[in-house]
Design an enzyme around this catalytic site. Structure first.
Site, PDB file in Angstrom:
ATOM      1  N   GLU A 116      38.449  67.030  84.046  1.00 29.73           N
ATOM      2  CA  GLU A 116      37.066  67.371  83.710  1.00 29.73           C
ATOM      3  C   GLU A 116      36.779  68.811  84.107  1.00 29.73           C
ATOM      4  OE1 GLU A 116      34.107  64.571  84.952  1.00 29.73           O
ATOM      5  OE2 GLU A 116      34.947  62.973  83.728  1.00 29.73           O
ATOM      6  N   HIS A 231      22.856  68.563  82.340  1.00 32.23           N
ATOM      7  CA  HIS A 231      24.078  68.209  81.625  1.00 32.23           C
ATOM      8  C   HIS A 231      24.057  68.950  80.306  1.00 32.23           C
ATOM      9  CE1 HIS A 231      27.350  66.142  79.744  1.00 32.23           C
ATOM     10  NE2 HIS A 231      27.625  65.541  80.892  1.00 32.23           N
ATOM     11  N   ARG A 281      29.462  73.552  84.590  1.00 26.45           N
ATOM     12  CA  ARG A 281      28.368  72.974  83.806  1.00 26.45           C
ATOM     13  C   ARG A 281      27.218  73.927  83.536  1.00 26.45           C
ATOM     14  NH1 ARG A 281      27.567  66.788  85.715  1.00 26.45           N
ATOM     15  NH2 ARG A 281      29.190  66.058  84.332  1.00 26.45           N
ATOM     16  N   HIS A 340      19.993  66.208  84.728  1.00 27.19           N
ATOM     17  CA  HIS A 340      21.043  65.201  84.892  1.00 27.19           C
ATOM     18  C   HIS A 340      21.295  64.826  86.345  1.00 27.19           C
ATOM     19  CE1 HIS A 340      24.584  62.994  83.792  1.00 27.19           C
ATOM     20  NE2 HIS A 340      25.400  63.792  84.456  1.00 27.19           N
ATOM     21  N   ARG A 375      27.026  70.872  91.210  1.00 27.42           N
ATOM     22  CA  ARG A 375      27.948  69.765  91.503  1.00 27.42           C
ATOM     23  C   ARG A 375      29.187  69.826  90.611  1.00 27.42           C
ATOM     24  NH1 ARG A 375      27.784  64.016  88.878  1.00 27.42           N
ATOM     25  NH2 ARG A 375      27.153  65.382  87.197  1.00 27.42           N
TER      26      ARG A 375
HETATM   27  C1  LIG Z   1      24.221  59.152  82.017  1.00 28.16           C
HETATM   28  C2  LIG Z   1      24.839  59.549  83.336  1.00 28.16           C
HETATM   29  C3  LIG Z   1      26.208  59.736  83.429  1.00 28.16           C
HETATM   30  C4  LIG Z   1      26.807  60.094  84.651  1.00 28.16           C
HETATM   31  N1  LIG Z   1      28.155  60.203  84.748  1.00 28.16           N
HETATM   32  C5  LIG Z   1      28.728  60.423  85.963  1.00 28.16           C
HETATM   33  C6  LIG Z   1      30.138  60.401  86.127  1.00 28.16           C
HETATM   34  O1  LIG Z   1      30.879  60.188  85.187  1.00 28.16           O
HETATM   35  N2  LIG Z   1      30.653  60.617  87.369  1.00 28.16           N
HETATM   36  C7  LIG Z   1      29.855  60.849  88.451  1.00 28.16           C
HETATM   37  O2  LIG Z   1      30.372  61.030  89.561  1.00 28.16           O
HETATM   38  N3  LIG Z   1      28.515  60.864  88.323  1.00 28.16           N
HETATM   39  C8  LIG Z   1      27.936  60.656  87.124  1.00 28.16           C
HETATM   40  N4  LIG Z   1      26.580  60.648  87.003  1.00 28.16           N
HETATM   41  C9  LIG Z   1      25.763  60.836  88.218  1.00 28.16           C
HETATM   42  C10 LIG Z   1      25.836  59.565  89.052  1.00 28.16           C
HETATM   43  O3  LIG Z   1      25.753  58.430  88.214  1.00 28.16           O
HETATM   44  C11 LIG Z   1      24.699  59.514  90.054  1.00 28.16           C
HETATM   45  O4  LIG Z   1      24.570  60.715  90.732  1.00 28.16           O
HETATM   46  C12 LIG Z   1      24.959  58.430  91.092  1.00 28.16           C
HETATM   47  O5  LIG Z   1      25.252  57.225  90.438  1.00 28.16           O
HETATM   48  C13 LIG Z   1      23.763  58.284  92.001  1.00 28.16           C
HETATM   49  O6  LIG Z   1      23.885  57.079  92.706  1.00 28.16           O
HETATM   50  P1  LIG Z   1      22.703  56.624  93.636  1.00 28.16           P
HETATM   51  O7  LIG Z   1      23.092  55.293  94.153  1.00 28.16           O
HETATM   52  O8  LIG Z   1      22.402  57.701  94.589  1.00 28.16           O
HETATM   53  O9  LIG Z   1      21.434  56.532  92.658  1.00 28.16           O
HETATM   54  P2  LIG Z   1      21.129  55.553  91.436  1.00 28.16           P
HETATM   55  O10 LIG Z   1      22.353  54.921  90.922  1.00 28.16           O
HETATM   56  O11 LIG Z   1      20.302  56.311  90.461  1.00 28.16           O
HETATM   57  O12 LIG Z   1      20.246  54.431  92.105  1.00 28.16           O
HETATM   58  C14 LIG Z   1      18.951  54.692  92.596  1.00 28.16           C
HETATM   59  C15 LIG Z   1      18.255  53.387  92.867  1.00 28.16           C
HETATM   60  O13 LIG Z   1      17.020  53.605  93.533  1.00 28.16           O
HETATM   61  C16 LIG Z   1      15.995  52.859  92.881  1.00 28.16           C
HETATM   62  N5  LIG Z   1      14.680  53.443  93.192  1.00 28.16           N
HETATM   63  C17 LIG Z   1      14.099  54.564  92.730  1.00 28.16           C
HETATM   64  N6  LIG Z   1      12.881  54.716  93.273  1.00 28.16           N
HETATM   65  C18 LIG Z   1      12.699  53.664  94.117  1.00 28.16           C
HETATM   66  C19 LIG Z   1      11.637  53.254  94.982  1.00 28.16           C
HETATM   67  N7  LIG Z   1      10.483  53.953  95.079  1.00 28.16           N
HETATM   68  N8  LIG Z   1      11.798  52.127  95.719  1.00 28.16           N
HETATM   69  C20 LIG Z   1      12.942  51.395  95.636  1.00 28.16           C
HETATM   70  N9  LIG Z   1      13.972  51.740  94.827  1.00 28.16           N
HETATM   71  C21 LIG Z   1      13.850  52.863  94.086  1.00 28.16           C
HETATM   72  C22 LIG Z   1      16.434  52.914  91.422  1.00 28.16           C
HETATM   73  O14 LIG Z   1      15.772  51.977  90.625  1.00 28.16           O
HETATM   74  C23 LIG Z   1      17.924  52.619  91.610  1.00 28.16           C
HETATM   75  O15 LIG Z   1      18.139  51.246  91.852  1.00 28.16           O
HETATM   76  C24 LIG Z   1      25.982  60.303  85.795  1.00 28.16           C
HETATM   77  C25 LIG Z   1      24.594  60.124  85.679  1.00 28.16           C
HETATM   78  C26 LIG Z   1      24.020  59.747  84.473  1.00 28.16           C
HETATM   79  C27 LIG Z   1      22.543  59.554  84.392  1.00 28.16           C
END
Ligand SMILES: Cc1cc2nc3c(=O)[nH]c(=O)nc-3n(C[C@H](O)[C@H](O)[C@H](O)COP(=O)(O)OP(=O)(O)OC[C@H]3O[C@@H](n4cnc5c(N)ncnc54)[C@H](O)[C@@H]3O)c2cc1C
Length: 528
Positions: A116, A231, A281, A340, A375
């Protein structure tokens, strides 16, 4: 009046990869996971396509992965944290595989690895081309549901509860239409990024900086909030009825050799960077932004590089295109940059501890220092798992709440749903791929106007942190591009900011090391 409840264990706010990894690592300590939507919904983690970066092949190592991470971060990555992340990466992938995540394998059983952008080696562990997030989250969700120590509840956190010393003791939660003050041994914030604050984003709507805002309001130190990654290749369906959030044409497509072309059919990335389509990016996002702004159009042409294999190799992207009536085997995909990933967030140490006792932050809502100003692709699932596990292990030692007196909780104002689009448009227009002082000041004016009408709602606080820090950073670096300050400053400085306890509206900057005092709310900045 909110109901009161005591939970003997640790609260985890958010159910993405970071939150669920933390909950699993807390065992045998009890974890209460709060998620606004059922598991697997409303989190970026389940939408990740490319995969998870880790130095798993014999010609790679953690030092090389850390060096690429540091180079992508444009001078602001904390090298020790980057090395910690990349050293623990391979074990994190193996841990997820042990839970059942079906990573693609070579004939000899080794993890298959994709190349990537800005990685010097093919090092992204993937699942069926673009299914990594969903498959990883299904495996982790299965483990969470089978765990006797984890309770999952549908609800949304509104504010953190603090005792008189400022220690975080739980959260004010909205569940089943009522408000409950839940006290717990500690709180792990895992609420994801803030893409939902932008009009064009790849993030689920629920992900809109609420954890960041709650932590800031509680007085936690916030780091680098101005750094948002756009993105470069969200699929631009404006001419096909639009789609919100915007589906993504994964970076792996460019890794496979897909080219970025203008409406004239000519590739344009060679003019912008020696690595062309595989440039960092921010470079690709700006090049596409310029193409579109100049009316030249931007398309991802995968006809040759992927062609007939599209449905099997990239089923998610293929489905999104087909839903809009596009066939990426026959025509180039129209693309545009979309908000993103948030590099900034709640400042943490190597054990995910924030500046407030009793509060941890993990995943995208945290700023561990591993991403700097930009990132490296596929480092965020990795960060979510590595620091999620670290937070869970560290928080095991937190003492259960005993006789905690009633804690004052102040529910924040709510932004009416019909006012959110105005904020999102203003964010995309003024705090997007290209920024200026005039635009950022207009944005802050819009935020003030919305706060004046509705009160300081959580999305407004999060947007304010981004805008204020972007205005203060008078240089261009990584994901932060100032049209009026196009040069990169000689000295690389991280931003450390925070809201004062006396107010919610940061209006000024104080120099390094000074603690803002008095009734004027302020935002702090310090050099690292
Ligand atoms: C389309 C897309 C493709 C991606 N592809 C990649 C990839 O290939 N590789 C990579 O490394 N990263 C990728 N990323 C980035 C990566 O997915 C995220 O940075 C990572 O998954 C974040 O994980 P997290 O657990 O911190 O947050 P999230 O997975 O976003 O989870 C956050 C959680 O908090 C909850 N929440 C929000 N507000 C509140 C509140 N007030 N009270 C309680 N809960 C709340 C949400 O509902 C959710 O359950 C991608 C992102 C997107 C959007």
């Amino acid at each position: 009046m909110a109901d009161r409840e005591t939970f003997d264990g640790v609260m985890v706010l958010g159910a993405g990869l970071a939150g669920l990894s933390a909950a699993l690592a807390l065992a045998p300590r009890r974890a209460l996971v709060l998620t606004p939507l059922p598991l697997l919904h409303g989190c970026s983690s389940a939408w990740a396509q490319g995969g998870m970066a880790a130095a798993l092949s014999p010609d790679d190592d953690a030092e090389r992965h850390a060096a690429d991470t540091i180079a992508a971060g444009a001078g602001l990555v904390d090298p020790a944290m980057a090395l910690l992340l990349t050293r623990e990466g391979p074990d994190a992938v193996r841990w997820l595989a042990s839970l059942g995540a079906p990573f693609d394998r070579e004939a000899d059983g080794a993890f298959a690895q994709s190349l990537e952008a800005a990685h010097s080696r093919a090092r992204v562990a993937r699942v069926k081309g673009d299914q990594a997030g969903k498959a990883i989250m299904q495996a982790v969700t299965g483990a969470v549901q089978a765990s006797p120590s984890i309770e999952v509840r549908t609800g949304r956190a509104l504010a953190l509860l603090q005792d008189r010393e400022g220690r975080v003791r739980g959260a004010l939660v909205e569940q089943d239409g009522r408000r409950v003050e839940i006290t717990a041994a500690a709180v792990i914030l895992a609420t994801g990024g803030l893409g939902g604050l932008y009009a064009v984003t790849t993030n689920p709507a629920a992900v809109r900086g609420e954890g960041l805002a709650m932590a800031a309001r509680a007085g936690a130190r916030i780091a680098d909030p101005e750094f948002v990654q756009f993105h470069p290749t969200a699929i631009d369906l404006t001419d096909f009825g639009g789609a919100d959030p915007a589906p993504l044409a994964t970076e792996a497509l460019r890794g496979e050799g897909a080219r970025l072309i203008g409406a004239d059919g000519r590739p344009f990335m060679d003019r912008h960077h020696p690595m062309a389509e595989l440039a960092p990016r921010d470079v690709v996002a700006r090049a596409i932004h310029r193409q579109i702004a100049e009316g030249k159009g931007a398309f991802l042409d995968a006809r040759q590089a992927v062609g007939e294999h599209f449905p099997e190799e990239f089923p998610g992207v293929f489905a999104a295109c087909r839903a809009a009536g596009l066939d990426p085997r026959r025509v180039p995909i129209p693309v545009a940059p979309a908000a993103h990933y948030h590099m900034g967030g709640v400042w943490t140490d190597a054990h995910a501890r924030t500046s407030l006792d009793g509060l941890y932050a993990v995943g995208e809502c945290a700023s561990t220092g591993v991403h700097g100003a930009n990132r490296l692709a596929s480092n965020s699932l990795l960060e979510a798992a590595v620091f999620g596990l670290r937070a869970g292990h560290a928080a095991r030692a937190e003492a259960d709440p005993k006789n905690v007196p009633g804690l004052p909780s102040e529910p924040p104002a709510e932004l009416p749903p019909e006012s959110l689009p105005a904020l999102r448009r203003a964010m995309s227009l003024n705090a997007g791929v290209e920024r200026t002082a005039a635009g950022l000041e207009r944005l802050l004016g819009e935020i003030d106007a919305l706060a004046g009408r509705h009160g300081e709602a959580l999305p407004l606080t999060a947007a304010r942190l981004v805008a204020q820090a972007a205005l203060a950073r008078e240089e261009s670096r990584g994901g932060h591009w100032r049209l009026d300050f196009p040069e990169t400053a000689a000295e690389a400085r991280r931003t450390f900011t925070g809201l004062t306890p006396t107010g919610l509206t940061p209006t000024g900057l104080t120099p390094t090391g000074q603690t803002p005092t008095g009734s004027t709310p302020a935002i702090r900045e310090a050099a690292e």
